[in-house]
Design a protein around this motif. Structure first.
Motif, PDB file in Angstrom:
ATOM      1  N   SER A   1      -8.443   3.626   1.254  1.00  0.00           N
ATOM      2  CA  SER A   1      -8.229   4.006  -0.146  1.00  0.00           C
ATOM      3  C   SER A   1      -9.506   3.728  -0.908  1.00  0.00           C
ATOM      4  O   SER A   1     -10.200   2.737  -0.667  1.00  0.00           O
TER       5      SER A   1
ATOM      6  N   THR B   1      -7.716  13.477  -1.852  1.00  0.00           N
ATOM      7  CA  THR B   1      -7.108  12.961  -0.624  1.00  0.00           C
ATOM      8  C   THR B   1      -7.594  13.811   0.540  1.00  0.00           C
ATOM      9  O   THR B   1      -7.544  15.039   0.477  1.00  0.00           O
TER      10      THR B   1
ATOM     11  N   LEU C   1      -7.261   8.039   1.030  1.00  0.00           N
ATOM     12  CA  LEU C   1      -6.461   8.145  -0.183  1.00  0.00           C
ATOM     13  C   LEU C   1      -7.274   7.718  -1.406  1.00  0.00           C
ATOM     14  O   LEU C   1      -8.256   6.981  -1.276  1.00  0.00           O
TER      15      LEU C   1
ATOM     16  N   ASN D   1       0.527   9.593  -2.796  1.00  0.00           N
ATOM     17  CA  ASN D   1       0.023  10.365  -1.663  1.00  0.00           C
ATOM     18  C   ASN D   1       0.360   9.723  -0.325  1.00  0.00           C
ATOM     19  O   ASN D   1       0.470  10.425   0.689  1.00  0.00           O
TER      20      ASN D   1
END
Length: 411
Positions: A247, A282, A295, A305
């Motif tokens: 992320s 994403t 992400l 997501n």
């Protein structure tokens, strides 16, 4: 399917890309007691009938239908576990316990409470239904028939099926191995001290816990700094997994190196953006045999997501055939106005009857994540949902309980 690389896909296209490219990798054999939650790798056929013999569903008497209303003699008693008794004649009955094999010639079972004791035996009721309270051989499971299908999850009730067939070990798909790390030098683990300019990493613990809930073997690699070298080192340490989940570092900032780091190591990119709000940046690809999903760093956007795209990816890796989003048909609790122009995901609270959008939710927030029971997805053309309007919710929390006692009977 033709791959569209480095382009923003629609939600449907992104999901279809995942569905078509992700598969479970390998299987192993486990004792059934250790296989709870695993996905069955092949069909299992019954070795024998269940029940294995005709037996009584009640404590009562094995009778002839022609003896209805007659006084009859009690010949003997048969218990569960006994060998099947020989045939008996008219004007005779065999006392029988639940689960005991029915004697030869048995036409029905009469419950104990439905007979009258007499000096010479018992008196049967005036009406006896043919085959009453007899459980017939194979009426539950027939020998040779598939009783547990491939690509289905083993539950506590699957255990009952397996044990009933004397099966001790079962072939299942291996748990997906998921490695999680987050980019950003400003991020610190929740157990570390932070400076005023730094943030705690809330995404990685969230992803790790959710992946475990979904049946994964999860590892966490300490936060990678925002340099190409540190990112590539983290990636190399993770690429023996089935799925790498990151992320942050996927937007357009000067120090957002994540996509480039994976690309330099040879990742094949399936898509590099999704037309969704929140969470557009994403990415999905494959590095060797390992799938990769990058992400957004904002917690709410990352959570949305994860649920929309990572969850079905994990489902595919587990081997299950149930990898599509299940929908709950419900209605809006209140009206809700919002800006049109984007496919928008809205987190909300569901009370079992209606869905209420959580007010004020923004991509960088954390608080709405724990409140959300699920979410709805609106199309670009609409900007208003009226009270009572039918909607379809994708659930996040499925272990539903209630604070209110309600009547559950269908009347």
């Amino acid at each position: 399917m033709k791959k569209r690389v480095n382009m923003t896909l629609s939600i449907e296209e992104a999901l279809e890309t995942i569905y078509q490219n992700v598969e479970a990798k390998s299987t192993h054999i486990l004792a059934i007691e250790e296989a709870l939650g695993a996905i069955v790798a092949k069909d299992y056929e019954a070795n024998f009938d269940l029940p294995r013999f005709d037996n009584s569903a009640m404590d009562g008497y094995a009778v002839k239908v022609a003896d209805a209303g007659e006084e009859v003699k009690v010949k003997e008693i048969t218990y569960a576990g006994d060998v099947q008794e020989n045939a008996f004649s008219e004007r005779e009955v065999v006392k029988i316990m639940t689960g005991a094999p029915t004697p030869k010639g048995c036409e029905a079972i009469v419950a104990i409470e439905d007979v009258e004791p007499t000096e010479n035996g018992i008196k049967l009721p005036l009406t006896i239904k043919q085959n009453n309270f007899i459980r017939f051989k194979g009426e539950d499971i027939k020998s040779g028939k598939i009783f547990l299908e491939a690509k289905t999850e083993i539950t506590a009730y699957s255990m009952a099926l397996l044990a009933s067939q004397g099966i001790t070990h079962i072939e299942v798909y291996r748990q997906p191995k998921v490695v999680i790390f987050s980019t950003g030098e400003e991020l610190k683990a929740h157990y570390e001290r932070i400076e005023p300019h730094q943030l705690y990493n809330s995404n990685a613990p969230m992803f790790a816990a959710r992946a475990k809930e979904l049946g994964c073997d999860v590892s966490y690699i300490s936060t990678a700094g925002d340099t190409m070298e540190s990112l590539q080192e983290a990636i190399n340490n993770a690429k023996d997994a089935d799925l790498i989940l990151t992320s942050g570092g996927v937007s357009v900032g000067d120090k957002d190196f994540t996509k480039e780091a994976f690309k330099e190591l040879g990742m094949k990119t399936y898509f590099s953006g999704i037309d969704i709000k929140p969470g557009r940046p994403t990415n999905f690809g494959k590095l060797g045999e390992c799938f990769v999903i990058n992400l957004p760093g904002n917690p709410l956007a990352a959570m949305v997501n994860f649920e929309m795209f990572v969850k079905p990816t994990i489902a595919k890796l587990t081997g299950t055939k149930s990898f599509y989003h299940a929908l709950i048909s419900t209605k809006m609790k209140n009206e809700h106005k919002f800006r049109a122009g984007k496919n928008t995901v809205m987190l909300g609270i569901w009370d079992g009857d209606a869905f209420e959008v959580i007010k004020g939710q923004k991509p960088g927030m954390v608080a709405p994540l724990d409140k959300a029971d699920g979410f709805i997805v609106t199309t670009k053309k609409i900007d208003y949902l009226e009270k009572g309007q039918a909607v379809k919710m994708i659930a996040v929390k499925l272990d539903l309980k209630s604070e209110k006692k309600e009547d559950f009977f269908v009347k």
